[in-house]
Design a protein around this motif. Structure first.
Motif, mmCIF file in Angstrom:
data_model
loop_
_atom_site.group_PDB
_atom_site.id
_atom_site.type_symbol
_atom_site.label_atom_id
_atom_site.label_comp_id
_atom_site.label_asym_id
_atom_site.label_seq_id
_atom_site.Cartn_x
_atom_site.Cartn_y
_atom_site.Cartn_z
ATOM 1 N N LEU A 168 0.830 -1.201 0.000
ATOM 2 C CA LEU A 168 0.000 0.000 0.000
ATOM 3 C C LEU A 168 0.864 1.250 0.000
ATOM 4 O O LEU A 168 0.688 2.161 -0.809
ATOM 5 C CB LEU A 168 -0.903 0.001 1.230
ATOM 6 C CG LEU A 168 -1.737 1.263 1.423
ATOM 7 C CD1 LEU A 168 -2.909 1.274 0.475
ATOM 8 C CD2 LEU A 168 -2.203 1.390 2.847
ATOM 9 N N VAL A 169 1.837 1.285 0.900
ATOM 10 C CA VAL A 169 2.689 2.474 0.991
ATOM 11 C C VAL A 169 3.477 2.649 -0.299
ATOM 12 O O VAL A 169 3.719 3.748 -0.765
ATOM 13 C CB VAL A 169 3.632 2.357 2.206
ATOM 14 C CG1 VAL A 169 4.621 3.513 2.227
ATOM 15 C CG2 VAL A 169 2.826 2.326 3.482
ATOM 16 N N PHE A 170 3.802 1.515 -0.929
ATOM 17 C CA PHE A 170 4.611 1.545 -2.152
ATOM 18 C C PHE A 170 3.794 2.058 -3.337
ATOM 19 O O PHE A 170 4.259 2.894 -4.101
ATOM 20 C CB PHE A 170 5.147 0.139 -2.417
ATOM 21 C CG PHE A 170 5.977 0.025 -3.668
ATOM 22 C CD1 PHE A 170 7.223 0.634 -3.741
ATOM 23 C CD2 PHE A 170 5.511 -0.682 -4.755
ATOM 24 C CE1 PHE A 170 7.986 0.542 -4.882
ATOM 25 C CE2 PHE A 170 6.270 -0.783 -5.914
ATOM 26 C CZ PHE A 170 7.512 -0.165 -5.968
ATOM 27 N N GLY A 209 0.165 3.127 -3.227
ATOM 28 C CA GLY A 209 -0.862 4.135 -2.972
ATOM 29 C C GLY A 209 -2.226 3.507 -2.767
ATOM 30 O O GLY A 209 -2.451 2.337 -3.102
#
Lengths: 183, 1002, 472
Positions: free
Chosen positions: C71-73, C75
């Protein structure tokens, strides 16, 4: 009476062990009656009467909590007031800068937070905790204090304390035994 | 690269012998150099043809570098050094010749201040006169040219999106021989023997194929060439052509005259499939402006009434007071009937029932307004209908009033484009054609299906293709020459009224392309003659007014040459109208239409256009098969089911879009999709309708077969739902009702009185920006949408993301249908940010990322935003857009050049939305403060407002009582969308008023 | 010998209502309750069952890690959210977990104030459960933002170079304060409760490391009468503070919706019925945990059928309040006469997400009515099933509120759809992994039942006034 106090390991006090809360409370009352003040009772669960008996009637924890709460609340509200009216006033959705109804919730939460933390920190502080070392632990039987035994310890620091006299007195409280607690 | 092919190339182009320069040598040169020299070396290096060739040898077009990240990076690294991308060091190459800015002072470049240059975008034979906004030498935005008589300041989706095409990294970036990169010089040397060969027999073996053109200098240049090669021939091909228009005119007047309408004098308009309110219709801009002006309900009884007889629903039909849906093939009969009732002899035609009722009312209305009535016909209608229309207009005394004629704009209107192509193919098939030169055409993709262009091409010894892309046709040519975009090259072109615009380059060819002029010059043995010289020489040869340089400068400055509009001609109708033909087929009917956004396919690789919802259907990235509700039911298909269409054995499959208002037992397919070599954006989208299109039946097929396949195919439309669900969103009334009760809009829903709130309202002392959108003027053409995208660096998200509901357009044009599915009323509602004074979005933002400015703008602070999306949830208008993924292209250098430096480029995870073009407001404010005065009304135009051809959007200062916006907001028609929520929107709407004919209003 | 005599008396001492099982099954003494609970952690070896269970839930925890990293990677676009449905699983799960996180503090604090001493045997792991649930919940508001690395601190008021501050009119800020306060107070409450028991562990543990660690944690607690007095008053005050707090938390969470203007969110009924819903799901989770635990660790004599019975009754009560809430939503929609409200309700019941609404009614309103039957309340298996049903039902409630309200709001042109992606599910299941992993570890290393309070449940713990009357 085995071990004796020596120069390098002075005596902390004498400790009587009981099996029954009632005995403990009785003992405390008696000791208090005898004029002993520097003493403490130890039990595996809270016994209101014991504290009363050794003459410990009220704690200042509630007062601290009250102060903490008030501090938290005012901090919370003033923070919001200052930010919205002075630090960075902004027209947000046409609402007035001082939208006090919106500020209530944060104020409330801050009150609870500060009060709660004061309750815990205050309690621990007044109890002098954390305190890894304490003489009473030197008594090998004391580990039962967190299980099913009750202890009364009269400290040597008590003006009335007299190694033999006090022991004699304690024997009258029909304890399971009385032991020395070295400092 | 294999030696085998090397040998093959070397004997054809001796120029390229062993000048090969390897990547290692490049690295070598770079490592030797240090500091500033480093860059100098790169530049010097980048200039050499060896380097360019190496570049393409190491990184051939069509190689898989795009899928393989690493090599793609290298590619860009080296590219960024190459001439094409010298702009990366923030200074794109300027054209060598002086170009002249438009009005803005000072004329020389000040950093941070955009300059504007007048130019014109060619569209076939016609053109869109424009102003080009240039930042530090980078064209970034197209604006309308308010002084131009042909547009009155309007633009369209094609011109707005043309800057993107100019920077398109998929454009072909060098000349190619058999798909291998070659310097232009090699071509010049290599083609020489062939040219001499054809010169020997007067150019009998030489053929040119170009698109339609009206450029005086280019035509002159070609004529010169034809003098040198008397036997050579020059043909023109346009898949979306006006053959029928000119044929019709020829039938009526004996000569193919141009027909121009003047709606400013019109009171009643009848359109026969004439979608004159859709981008791409010659005269669209001026017509839209005039039409909108005549439709103001404030004109009371004088308000224009518009009847549309349509096959395919268009936004033009959407504006009609009465719309009659007919199969494209039935319109001729309707036209004949109306014509006879108007007293046109021999028209024939008979109607019954509803159509008859409609016709009678129309005729009555037309006759009641002689001299102020006009009949407009669409390009797709057969010549006969055009002839009929001319007769009707004559009968209505429209000629000279609302309709007039000029010489044709198209330099070669005499012969039909289809006929020209067929003649050419015929000649090619004889095998006597030595050299075929194709410029800006793509017959391999868009030639009629019954014309086997490939076979014909294979019989031509040498084939040369010149164009912006290495497209389907280039693939089959020996030589492909990369052309120049109109923003890169000099030229001239006529607008639909004949007015000539000079085209001036804003930037040196980004990919080192060469213009058609230069290619022609090669044949004139003047390979070094620049385009500029050719164009200027031509105009010098013309009888100009006084000193040429002043004349030239003012022509460049104004963006057009005064008094070049073609003179009106009075032409007399010759003979009777063509007799009715027995209608053949009678089977399932198929209508072909140019695509509202990618036109004939030439704009297929333009992401902005692909993602612009097509008027009416609101579909993006695909060409649907339109069916009426009843027909879909009959065929047992629904929206998104795949339909197989068969015409004379040729089959294609396309996805259905059930469309209210479409005629039954007929389908519409759009051209311009299903391309193989459009580029990374445009290839492989939709289906290729050209495969069904025969030269005999370019627009209407009456013997098609269709069957559902059971498959489904997803179509992406950003508009979820096209019914208003009985909500007072677009408030509308009839003219009658409006006259009776001018304040009708306020009785549908009302904002709570200002006094009802506990809060005291904020004061906006300086400026109070607001916008008013006249829904009566809006024609739903989507120009504003593209303009907004270009102005505000709005990213393209692609079909899948649109399907997921993540399109990024800040401004959308909601299209609602009302009434029956057979004959719905249609309303267009452009929805930008409302800039509510009590903005719901602001209250819920936890980090003050969206707050109000002192001028009442609802500001969005990107670098403050953490992306909770709460504001979007709480926005009742849903105008906020979120970067769910990294949508902006941060890597492709060309696209960096395209960005508007005045607007933040957004990254992943932040919310964004319409800002009322705050950057333009700021420019205006600064300019005003410099002369310490207030910003004048009309000094600040938002991108959407500036682009709007219909003048439907007005922006300005609500504190200024005399500003246009204040006046409009004072109108009784003015209302706020969902104002009953007490959001106090700054963007308000003027209610729509229709002008129905009482006789037809049931 | 005489000890057993005392116990018999004590059983007589405890007056039981007819048909009521005692809080603590007779036969226990200070020693036995201590040994039993301590034994679970210090004596009982790590069983295969525990290991297998732990392996599974730990696997799920890693799934969470994977989902969050990706997710952080990439979005938030990897989820199903869009415009108009800007909030999806993340917020649904957040509200669900926070709701579950209400039971613990409620049991510990409110029942304490109400002197419901049966709470003593379940409050400890209920509190633990609260902490872990709140931890799961707290993950979502952070990772659901577009830029978590900023959201992590920009939502707190601290002086920064931009001179910017949070926007205190936003319910999200209220959330931050409410949830973080709640987490802090619950943690303190839990730790203070543990203190005396940790001392017991310290004194009982054989392993020197265990002695050291428990010794450090117990802060040298020695059960002094003075300490106990302050302790009790502090504990009581905390309970008093936690009570309004626990009610405020879900009220504030409900403001996330109620303060907005979206039909289906903008409702005055939200605070009370969110709180009721929270307790509802909270007790369901307590039962889901208590029933297997008391079976596996043989503490049926401490967590007795009476506990299950009472918990079930609380569920039934709160369940009825929730049902009333649904009724009111329906009524308001009609009574308001507002077209948007009416459409919203119609769309909920018959729109594209009708399936969610009706299963919610079945799971949350209809099925739980079986709790009226005593035999269901006293049958662990049936009760377990019902609790699971309630947990699902409460999740669906949040789904209906979030998704069906957003996907069709004011302008039909912006109507859309919401479909959860596999990453949505991975994150949700992942948090279940986090929750259970924490639970597994807790049971292994901490006393899952409050020992000293169990001691107080023993009759001999009471000090008989007449006996201790001073002689002199």
């Amino acid at each position: 009476m085995t071990n004796h106090a020596t120069a390098e390991t002075p005596l902390y006090g004498l400790m009587a062990e009981f099996e029954d809360p009632n005995e403990l409370v009785k003992a405390c009352r008696a000791a208090y009656g005898q004029g002993y003040r520097r003493m403490d009772a130890y039990s595996p669960y809270p016994i209101e009467e014991a504290a009363e008996a050794i003459g410990f009637h009220k704690t200042s924890v509630p007062l601290l909590v009250l102060l903490g709460g008030i501090l938290g609340g005012t901090t919370g509200y003033l923070l919001q007031y200052w930010i919205n009216l002075y630090a960075y006033p902004l027209n947000v959705g046409g609402r007035p800068l001082h939208s006090w109804p919106s500020f209530i919730i944060v104020t409330f939460e801050m009150t609870i937070l500060f009060a709660g933390i004061t309750a815990v920190v205050g309690m621990l502080g007044l109890n002098g905790l954390p305190q890894p070392y304490h003489p009473v632990f030197n008594n090998p039987r004391f580990s039962a204090a967190s299980r099913d035994r009750f202890f009364l310890c009269i400290e040597a620091a008590d003006p009335q304390f007299d190694r033999d006299g006090t022991e004699r007195f304690m024997q009258t409280l029909n304890p399971r035994n009385v032991t020395e607690v070295l400092d | 690269m294999d030696t085998e092919s090397k040998k093959k190339t070397s004997d054809v182009c001796p120029g390229s012998k062993d000048k090969a320069l390897g990547l290692n040598e490049v690295k070598q040169k770079l490592t030797e150099a240090r500091g500033p020299k480093y860059w100098r070396t790169l530049d010097e290096l980048a200039q050499t043809p060896e380097f360019e060739e190496m570049l393409h040898r190491e990184f051939p077009r069509h190689a898989s570098e795009w899928t393989d990240k690493a090599s793609r990076r290298d590619f860009l690294k080296v590219m960024s050094a190459s001439l094409a991308l010298a702009g990366l060091s923030a200074c794109t190459k300027q054209p060598l010749e002086p170009i002249v800015p438009y009005v803005r002072q000072p004329e020389q470049l000040t950093l941070g201040k955009p300059l504007f240059f007048a130019s014109a975008m060619p569209m076939g034979a016609y053109s869109v006169p424009v102003l080009v906004e240039s930042h530090e030498g980078r064209p970034t935005k197209i604006e309308g040219n308010p002084q131009h008589p042909a547009t009155l300041g309007g633009t369209d989706v094609y011109s707005q999106s043309s800057v993107l095409t100019m920077y398109d990294p998929d454009r072909s970036q060098s000349a190619m021989f058999n798909g291998e990169a070659r310097p232009w010089a090699d071509f010049v040397t290599a083609i020489r023997p062939t040219i001499e060969k054809v010169r020997a027999n007067g150019g009998a073996g030489l053929r040119f194929l170009t698109g339609a053109t009206s450029s005086p200098s280019f035509v002159a240049h070609m004529r010169e060439l034809q003098k040198a090669f008397p036997q050579s021939k020059w043909y023109q091909w346009e898949p979306v052509n006006r053959d029928n228009v000119y044929a019709g005119a020829a039938a009526a007047f004996g000569q193919p005259v141009e027909t121009v309408y003047d709606f400013s004098k019109a009171k009643v308009v009848l359109s026969l499939d004439g979608d004159f309110l859709t981008s791409g219709f010659p005269g669209f801009h001026r017509y839209a402006r005039q039409f909108a002006a005549q439709r103001r309900p404030e004109l009371k009884e004088q308000m224009l009434r518009f009847y549309a007889v349509e096959s395919t629903p268009t936004n033009t039909g959407g504006k009609a007071d009465h719309r009659l849906r007919l199969k494209a093939s039935e319109i001729e009969n309707f036209a004949r009937a109306v014509a006879s009732q108007l007293g046109v002899g021999g028209a024939g035609g008979s109607l019954s029932g509803e159509q008859q009722k409609f016709a009678q009312a129309v005729v009555k209305d037309l006759q009641a307004n002689r001299g102020r009535a006009v009949v407009v016909v669409g390009d797709s209608q057969p010549a006969a209908v055009h002839a009929l229309a001319h007769a009707m207009n004559a009968a209505l005394g429209a000629a000279g009033q609302t309709v007039f004629h000029t010489d044709p704009i198209d330099a070669n209107a005499g012969a039909g484009k289809v006929d020209q192509l067929k003649t050419l193919v015929g000649e090619m098939n004889t095998g006597n054609i030595e050299l075929l030169v194709m410029m800006g055409v793509n017959p391999m993709y868009d030639a009629p299906a019954d014309v086997n262009f490939l076979d014909a091409m294979n019989k031509v010894a040498t084939r040369v293709h010149h164009g912006l892309y290495f497209d389907e046709t280039a693939k089959f040519c020996h030589w492909h020459l990369n052309g120049t975009h109109y923003l890169e090259s000099w030229g001239d072109v006529r607008a639909f009224d004949g007015t000539v615009s000079l085209i001036q380059p804003l930037i040196a060819p980004l990919y080192g392309g060469r213009s058609e002029y230069e290619l022609v010059s090669v044949f004139l043995n003047q390979p070094d003659m620049s385009t500029f010289e050719v164009v200027q020489r031509y105009w010098q040869s013309q009888p100009g007014a006084g000193d040429f340089n002043t004349w030239w400068r003012s022509a460049l400055h104004d963006g057009f040459i005064r008094d070049t509009a073609l003179p009106r001609r009075t032409v007399a109708a010759t003979g009777a109208v063509p007799p009715p033909q027995p209608t053949q087929g009678g089977g399932f009917e198929l209508a072909f239409r140019r695509d509202p956004t990618v036109y004939d396919g030439r704009f297929a690789n333009n992401g902005w256009l692909q993602e612009t919802p097509k008027p009416m259907t609101q579909i993006t990235w695909d060409n649907p098969v339109l069916l009426s509700v009843a027909t879909a039911k009959k065929l047992g298909v629904a929206t998104e089911s795949v339909l197989e269409i068969e015409v004379e054995g040729r089959k294609v499959k396309g996805a259905v879009w059930v469309t209210p208002g479409h005629p039954d037992d007929a389908a519409t397919v759009y051209l311009g999709y299903g391309r193989d070599n459009a580029g990374r954006v445009g290839s492989g989208l939709g289906f290729n309708a050209y495969k069904l299109r025969a030269s005999g039946t370019p627009w209407i097929v009456t013997n098609a077969k269709v069957r559902g396949t059971g498959e489904t195919y997803q179509l992406a439309s950003p508009q979820g739902h096209q019914s208003m669900e009985g909500r007072a969103l677009v408030r509308a009334a009839t003219l009658e009702e409006f006259i009776k009760n001018p304040a009708f809009a306020h009785e549908m829903a009302e904002a709570p009185a200002p006094g009802l709130t506990l809060y005291e309202a904020y004061e906006y002392k300086e400026h109070k920006w607001g916008m008013a959108i006249d829904q009566n003027s809006c024609i739903g053409c989507k120009t504003c949408v593209v303009a907004c995208q270009a102005e505000n660096n709005i990213p393209v998200v692609g079909k899948l993301e649109v399907k997921r509901g993540r399109h990024m357009n800040w401004l959308r044009v909601d299209t609602y249908h009302e009434g029956t599915a057979e004959n719905p009323k249609t309303y267009f509602q452009p929805v930008p940010c409302m800039h509510c004074e009590n903005a719901p979005c602001e209250v819920v933002c936890p980090v003050n990322a969206t707050v109000h400015s002192t001028e009442g703008l609802n500001d969005m602070v990107y670098n403050r935003c953490v992306g909770t999306r709460y504001c979007s949830n709480n926005c009742p208008y849903k105008v906020r857009r979120f970067n769910f993924l990294l949508y902006t292209d941060w890597t492709t250098p060309q696209l960096k050049l395209l960005n508007n430096p005045d607007v933040t480029v957004r990254s992943r995870g932040v919310m964004e939305k319409c800002t009322f073009c705050v950057q333009r407001i700021t420019h205006g404010r600064i300019a005003a403060e410099e002369q310490n005065r207030k910003v004048a009304d009309g000094e600040v135009l938002t991108a959407c407002q500036q682009a709007c051809p219909a003048d439907a959007i007005v922006f300005g200062d609500m504190n200024d009582k005399d500003s246009r916006v204040s006046k409009l907001k004072a109108s009784t028609r003015n209302y706020g969308l969902l104002e009953d929520l007490n959001t106090r929107p700054r963007t308000t709407y003027l209610a729509a008023v229709r002008n129905p004919n009482p006789e037809l209003e049931s | 010998m005489e000890e057993s005599q005392e116990i018999k008396d004590s059983v007589r001492l405890e007056r039981l209502l007819p048909g009521q099982t005692p809080v603590l099954v007779p036969g226990h003494s200070f020693g036995t309750v201590t040994d039993k609970i301590v034994g679970i952690v210090l004596r009982r070896p790590v069983t295969l069952g525990w290991l297998v269970g732990f392996a599974i839930v730990f696997g799920l925890l890693n799934l969470l890690g994977l989902a969050v990293v990706y997710l952080v990677f990439r979005g938030t676009g990897i989820w199903g959210i869009n415009v108009p449905v800007g909030w999806g699983f993340a917020i649904i799960n957040f509200v669900w977990w926070v709701g579950i996180g209400h039971a613990g503090t409620l049991i510990s604090a409110i029942l304490l104030l109400l002197k419901q001493n049966w709470r003593n045997s379940i409050n400890r792991f209920a509190e633990a459960m609260t902490l872990f649930a709140v931890a799961c919940a707290a993950i979502f508001p952070l990772i659901h933002t577009g830029r978590p690395w900023l959201a992590a601190y920009w939502l707190f008021p601290y002086p920064n170079t931009m001179g910017m501050w949070p926007q205190f009119r936003s319910p999200l800020i209220w959330d931050v304060f409410a949830v973080s306060t709640y987490a802090t107070i619950s943690a303190l409450f839990w730790f203070i409760g543990l203190l005396p028991d940790l001392a017991t562990f310290r004194d009982t543990a054989k392993n020197p490391w265990a002695r050291k660690i428990y010794g450090l944690l117990s802060m040298g607690w020695r059960g002094s009468a003075r300490h106990w007095k302050r302790y009790e008053s502090a504990y009581l005050l905390l309970a008093g503070l936690a009570t309004p707090l626990v009610l405020s938390v879900h009220t504030v969470v409900s403001f996330d919706f109620a303060v907005s203007i979206i039909p289906g969110w903008h409702a005055t009924i939200f605070p009370p019925y969110f709180v009721a819903g929270a307790i509802y799901s909270g007790f369901a989770m307590v039962l889901v945990l208590a029933i297997p635990i008391r079976a596996f660790y043989g503490v049926k004599d401490m967590i007795t059928d009476r506990h299950l019975d009472n918990a079930a009754k609380v569920m039934l009560g709160t369940g009825l309040i929730v049902a009333y809430g649904y009724g009111m939503e329906l009524f308001f929609a009609w009574y308001s006469g507002n077209g948007f409200e009416r459409f919203m309700m119609k769309n909920r019941m018959f729109g594209p997400y009708a399936w969610a609404y009706w299963s919610l009614i079945i799971f949350n309103v209809l099925i739980p009515q079986v709790l009226w039957l005593r035999k269901v309340r006293l049958s662990p298996v049936r009760l377990f099933m019902t609790s699971i049903v309630v947990l699902i039902g409460m999740w669906l409630e949040r789904f209906v509120i979030v998704v069906t309200s957003l996907h069709r709001d004011f302008l039909p042109s912006s109507w859309g759809h919401y479909v959860a992606t596999r990453w949505d599910w991975a994150t949700y299941i992942g948090t279940l992994g986090l929750f259970l992993t924490a639970m597994f570890l807790f049971i292994r290393v901490m006393p899952m039942i409050t020992i000293f309070e169990m001691r107080m449940l023993l009759p001999e713990s009471r000090v008989a006034p007449e006996e201790v009357a001073a002689h002199d």
